[in-house]
Design a protein around this motif. Sequence first.
Motif, mmCIF file in Angstrom:
data_model
loop_
_atom_site.group_PDB
_atom_site.id
_atom_site.type_symbol
_atom_site.label_atom_id
_atom_site.label_comp_id
_atom_site.label_asym_id
_atom_site.label_seq_id
_atom_site.Cartn_x
_atom_site.Cartn_y
_atom_site.Cartn_z
ATOM 1 N N ILE A 88 0.866 -1.180 0.000
ATOM 2 C CA ILE A 88 0.000 0.000 0.000
ATOM 3 C C ILE A 88 0.901 1.228 0.000
ATOM 4 C CG2 ILE A 88 -1.741 1.290 1.278
ATOM 5 C CD1 ILE A 88 -2.738 -1.351 2.425
ATOM 6 N N ASN A 132 -7.819 1.653 3.600
ATOM 7 C CA ASN A 132 -7.049 0.945 2.572
ATOM 8 C C ASN A 132 -6.658 -0.448 3.057
ATOM 9 O OD1 ASN A 132 -6.837 3.064 0.555
ATOM 10 N ND2 ASN A 132 -5.450 4.106 1.948
ATOM 11 N N THR A 189 -2.509 4.567 -3.636
ATOM 12 C CA THR A 189 -3.576 5.203 -2.876
ATOM 13 C C THR A 189 -3.783 6.667 -3.258
ATOM 14 O OG1 THR A 189 -1.998 5.883 -1.182
ATOM 15 C CG2 THR A 189 -3.071 3.737 -0.893
ATOM 16 N N GLU A 210 -12.098 2.332 -1.648
ATOM 17 C CA GLU A 210 -11.692 1.734 -0.372
ATOM 18 C C GLU A 210 -12.645 2.085 0.756
ATOM 19 O OE1 GLU A 210 -9.376 5.671 -0.410
ATOM 20 O OE2 GLU A 210 -10.243 4.250 -1.832
#
Length: 258
Positions: free
Chosen positions: A8, A28, A65, A223
């Motif tokens: 991530i 996330n 992200t 998310e």
Amino acid sequence: MARPVIGIIGNAYLLHDQYPVHAGGTMNSAAIAEVSECVPFIVPSDPNYVSVPDLLEVCDGFLFTGGRPNVHPEEYGEPETPAHGEFDRARDAVSLSLIRACVERGQPFFGVCRGFQEVNVAMGGTLYPEIRDLPGRMNHRMPPDGTLEEKFELRHAVRFSEAGVFHRLIGTREVMTNTLHGQGIKTEGDRIVIDGHAPDGTPEAIYIEGAPGFTLSVQWHPEYNAAADPVSRKLFTAFGDAARAWATKGRAHAARVA
């Protein structure tokens, strides 16, 4: 068998305005752990600490992200202006190279918001600094006030291409999404296919044509409430399936052809 590991991509912050950290939103990690059924691994996105080859070996896939800093316009050949906002050059250095490496290897990744924009820039595309300043465009930014639920509420439709990748995966041509971004795609990069748009024409869903792996990216934030939202669940489930396929077969194939 161990669950696949998903890197991530973290963002740099100052905790209490003085202590530097790399962090990722809990939502996330929850989406990766609970829906993709993989191990969430937050990446300190700075080339002083990690290298692309190391990340490719440690992780089976990557979640690029969202984040408040924007991709620096120098990355797509334009000058910096006040409209471009804040930047994170260290994340740029890791993410853009990592995306290109994943495309070449067939290693899966999923881009979200800033990550969606990073994918476009990594492939040679450009960005508008502020969508809401363009004629005929709506304000796609996060509402300045309200609860978390109000900030992430479903605010506009996204319509997918007939029989396109997203239509086939999600099972419908139109979905409702949240919207929390200021920038957006100006020109698409090499092999970028825009597969979904907002009602004002803003690109919202893309993939990379001819890439051997999972390369889906969206401009919204799936998310949020991923386990309960039917669209988010299909996206993160498909991403998890792609990571499992890479962990069992794709990695071995990449090692043979390297």
